[in-house]
Design a protein around this motif. Structure first.
Motif, mmCIF file in Angstrom:
data_model
loop_
_atom_site.group_PDB
_atom_site.id
_atom_site.type_symbol
_atom_site.label_atom_id
_atom_site.label_comp_id
_atom_site.label_asym_id
_atom_site.label_seq_id
_atom_site.Cartn_x
_atom_site.Cartn_y
_atom_site.Cartn_z
ATOM 1 N N GLU A 59 -26.140 -29.049 -35.277
ATOM 2 C CA GLU A 59 -27.048 -28.600 -36.337
ATOM 3 C C GLU A 59 -26.707 -29.364 -37.605
ATOM 4 O O GLU A 59 -26.020 -28.839 -38.503
ATOM 5 C CB GLU A 59 -26.930 -27.086 -36.533
ATOM 6 N N PRO A 60 -27.152 -30.622 -37.705
ATOM 7 C CA PRO A 60 -26.713 -31.498 -38.797
ATOM 8 C C PRO A 60 -27.306 -31.143 -40.155
ATOM 9 O O PRO A 60 -26.969 -31.796 -41.152
ATOM 10 C CB PRO A 60 -27.186 -32.879 -38.337
ATOM 11 N N TRP A 61 -28.138 -30.119 -40.217
ATOM 12 C CA TRP A 61 -28.736 -29.742 -41.497
ATOM 13 C C TRP A 61 -27.850 -28.781 -42.304
ATOM 14 O O TRP A 61 -28.218 -28.358 -43.384
ATOM 15 C CB TRP A 61 -30.110 -29.113 -41.269
ATOM 16 N N HIS A 62 -26.663 -28.436 -41.790
ATOM 17 C CA HIS A 62 -25.722 -27.629 -42.566
ATOM 18 C C HIS A 62 -24.303 -27.992 -42.128
ATOM 19 O O HIS A 62 -24.102 -28.559 -41.042
ATOM 20 C CB HIS A 62 -25.987 -26.123 -42.384
ATOM 21 N N PRO A 63 -23.272 -27.671 -42.945
ATOM 22 C CA PRO A 63 -21.904 -28.105 -42.637
ATOM 23 C C PRO A 63 -21.035 -27.050 -41.950
ATOM 24 O O PRO A 63 -19.813 -27.200 -41.898
ATOM 25 C CB PRO A 63 -21.337 -28.410 -44.025
ATOM 26 N N HIS A 64 -21.649 -26.002 -41.417
ATOM 27 C CA HIS A 64 -20.868 -24.869 -40.926
ATOM 28 C C HIS A 64 -20.778 -24.853 -39.397
ATOM 29 O O HIS A 64 -21.605 -25.454 -38.698
ATOM 30 C CB HIS A 64 -21.487 -23.553 -41.406
ATOM 31 N N TYR A 70 -11.029 -35.943 -29.660
ATOM 32 C CA TYR A 70 -11.941 -36.644 -30.566
ATOM 33 C C TYR A 70 -12.382 -35.671 -31.659
ATOM 34 O O TYR A 70 -13.217 -34.800 -31.432
ATOM 35 C CB TYR A 70 -13.151 -37.177 -29.789
ATOM 36 N N TRP A 71 -11.787 -35.815 -32.848
ATOM 37 C CA TRP A 71 -12.098 -34.867 -33.929
ATOM 38 C C TRP A 71 -13.047 -35.457 -34.977
ATOM 39 O O TRP A 71 -13.419 -34.776 -35.933
ATOM 40 C CB TRP A 71 -10.824 -34.393 -34.609
ATOM 41 N N ALA A 72 -13.452 -36.723 -34.799
ATOM 42 C CA ALA A 72 -14.257 -37.397 -35.821
ATOM 43 C C ALA A 72 -15.631 -36.749 -35.989
ATOM 44 O O ALA A 72 -16.206 -36.762 -37.079
ATOM 45 C CB ALA A 72 -14.409 -38.877 -35.473
ATOM 46 N N LEU A 73 -16.160 -36.175 -34.911
ATOM 47 C CA LEU A 73 -17.486 -35.560 -35.001
ATOM 48 C C LEU A 73 -17.452 -34.323 -35.891
ATOM 49 O O LEU A 73 -18.321 -34.128 -36.747
ATOM 50 C CB LEU A 73 -17.970 -35.196 -33.599
ATOM 51 N N ASP A 74 -16.453 -33.483 -35.714
ATOM 52 C CA ASP A 74 -16.332 -32.275 -36.530
ATOM 53 C C ASP A 74 -16.087 -32.634 -37.996
ATOM 54 O O ASP A 74 -16.654 -32.015 -38.899
ATOM 55 C CB ASP A 74 -15.191 -31.412 -35.990
ATOM 56 N N LEU A 75 -15.252 -33.646 -38.217
ATOM 57 C CA LEU A 75 -15.005 -34.101 -39.591
ATOM 58 C C LEU A 75 -16.290 -34.558 -40.245
ATOM 59 O O LEU A 75 -16.577 -34.200 -41.408
ATOM 60 C CB LEU A 75 -13.982 -35.236 -39.580
ATOM 61 N N ALA A 76 -17.092 -35.339 -39.533
ATOM 62 C CA ALA A 76 -18.353 -35.821 -40.092
ATOM 63 C C ALA A 76 -19.302 -34.668 -40.383
ATOM 64 O O ALA A 76 -19.961 -34.640 -41.433
ATOM 65 C CB ALA A 76 -18.999 -36.813 -39.125
ATOM 66 N N ALA A 77 -19.390 -33.712 -39.477
ATOM 67 C CA ALA A 77 -20.310 -32.589 -39.672
ATOM 68 C C ALA A 77 -19.939 -31.758 -40.892
ATOM 69 O O ALA A 77 -20.811 -31.262 -41.607
ATOM 70 C CB ALA A 77 -20.333 -31.720 -38.419
ATOM 71 N N HIS A 78 -18.643 -31.610 -41.153
ATOM 72 C CA HIS A 78 -18.194 -30.836 -42.303
ATOM 73 C C HIS A 78 -18.336 -31.608 -43.621
ATOM 74 O O HIS A 78 -18.761 -31.051 -44.633
ATOM 75 C CB HIS A 78 -16.723 -30.440 -42.134
ATOM 76 N N ARG A 79 -17.924 -32.880 -43.611
ATOM 77 C CA ARG A 79 -17.744 -33.598 -44.871
ATOM 78 C C ARG A 79 -18.699 -34.765 -45.086
ATOM 79 O O ARG A 79 -19.001 -35.110 -46.228
ATOM 80 C CB ARG A 79 -16.307 -34.125 -44.956
ATOM 81 N N HIS A 80 -19.169 -35.382 -43.998
ATOM 82 C CA HIS A 80 -20.009 -36.575 -44.141
ATOM 83 C C HIS A 80 -21.189 -36.503 -43.174
ATOM 84 O O HIS A 80 -21.294 -37.325 -42.251
ATOM 85 C CB HIS A 80 -19.181 -37.840 -43.872
ATOM 86 N N GLY A 137 -27.578 -27.859 -28.760
ATOM 87 C CA GLY A 137 -28.713 -27.572 -29.620
ATOM 88 C C GLY A 137 -29.791 -28.623 -29.466
ATOM 89 O O GLY A 137 -29.569 -29.693 -28.887
ATOM 90 N N GLU A 138 -30.982 -28.332 -29.994
ATOM 91 C CA GLU A 138 -32.136 -29.214 -29.806
ATOM 92 C C GLU A 138 -31.934 -30.600 -30.404
ATOM 93 O O GLU A 138 -32.465 -31.585 -29.890
ATOM 94 C CB GLU A 138 -33.389 -28.562 -30.417
ATOM 95 N N ALA A 139 -31.152 -30.714 -31.463
ATOM 96 C CA ALA A 139 -30.968 -32.015 -32.111
ATOM 97 C C ALA A 139 -30.274 -33.018 -31.202
ATOM 98 O O ALA A 139 -30.375 -34.236 -31.430
ATOM 99 C CB ALA A 139 -30.182 -31.852 -33.410
#
Length: 259
Positions: free
Chosen positions: A210-215, A164-174, A12-14
């Motif tokens: 897409e860091p503007w939403h958690p989905h 490496y699952w830390a990125l998905d965790l951050a996107a969902h929760r933090h 994505g563009e981000a």
């Protein structure tokens, strides 16, 4: 070779500002939707990566975060088992807290990712944190040094897999920590590539781009390979395993000719 699986990374563009190093590596886009309605999920996406089978179509839906029992026969014949059957030295490099493993494997439901389940089914150990061959799955105190260690492991084994699952965790929760996770991942890759290691990077579904939403998203996910030779890349997640088989088989054949 290091197979770095990055959970939750779409194109994505981000990424131009969050993860420019990935774009410098010229990622090839993979379709993660697999022709199934709904948002791609980890259980079926990772199973497709590891086995070449359309797990979402088999179940009739995308499913996550952990693969269902119906998918275990596929995982038992996937990448880890195939590589071991070829006589390759294979390492599942993730380190786990013992209390996590006890909780994940001791209940009625197996709470392990497709990668961990496939490694376990192939008879590979799930290493504890602190083991000399293990790497934490993110949140590295020294990301550059962790990348350099991964390169050393990749020289000692034919195939090293790190999830490496830390990125998905951050996107969902933090989501506020996503910039730090991308910086961590960038430093890790810089440490690895500085040592001359061969990298395979792939993901299962979009999310953090897409860091503007958690989905999760329906965006394509990246495939990066820094070695040679490079056969024509696949079009979706199911093509990664047979594509990787071709790469590994060519390397084994070349090695046999040189001995």
């Amino acid at each position: 070779m290091l197979f770095l699986f990055v959970d939750g990374l779409g194109l994505g563009e981000a990424l131009e500002r969050l993860f420019p190093l990935l774009l410098e590596l010229s990622p090839h886009p993979l379709d993660a939707t697999l022709g199934v309605e709904g948002l791609p999920q980890s259980g079926t996406g990772q199973t497709a990566l590891l086995t070449g089978e359309n797990a979402a179509r088999l179940l009739g839906h995308h499913q996550g975060p952990f693969p269902s029992p119906r998918l275990r026969p596929l995982l038992a014949q996937g990448l880890y088992a195939w590589a071991k059957g070829k006589g390759l030295r294979v390492l599942h490099a993730n380190g786990y807290r013992p209390e996590y493993l006890q909780r994940a494997t001791g209940g009625r439901r197996l709470l392990l990712s497709a990668f961990a389940q496939a490694a376990r089914l192939a008879g590979l150990p799930l290493l504890p944190l602190g083991h000399p061959l293990a790497l934490p799955p993110g949140f590295w105190e020294d990301p550059y040094g962790a990348g350099a260690k991964a390169a050393a492991l990749a020289r000692a084994f034919d195939l090293v897999v790190l999830e490496y699952w830390a990125l998905d965790l951050a996107a969902h929760r933090h989501p506020e920590s996503l910039r730090e996770r991308f910086r961590e991942l960038t430093l890790f890759l810089q440490g690895f590539l500085a040592e001359g290691g061969v990298l395979l990077l792939a993901s299962d579904h979009g999310n953090a781009e897409e860091p503007w939403h958690p989905h999760h998203t329906r965006n394509p996910v990246p495939l990066v390979y820094t070695g040679n030779p490079l056969p024509p890349p696949p079009g979706d997640l199911t093509g990664v395993f047979p594509w990787l088989q071709t790469i590994i088989a060519s390397k084994v054949h070349k090695s046999d000719r040189n001995t």
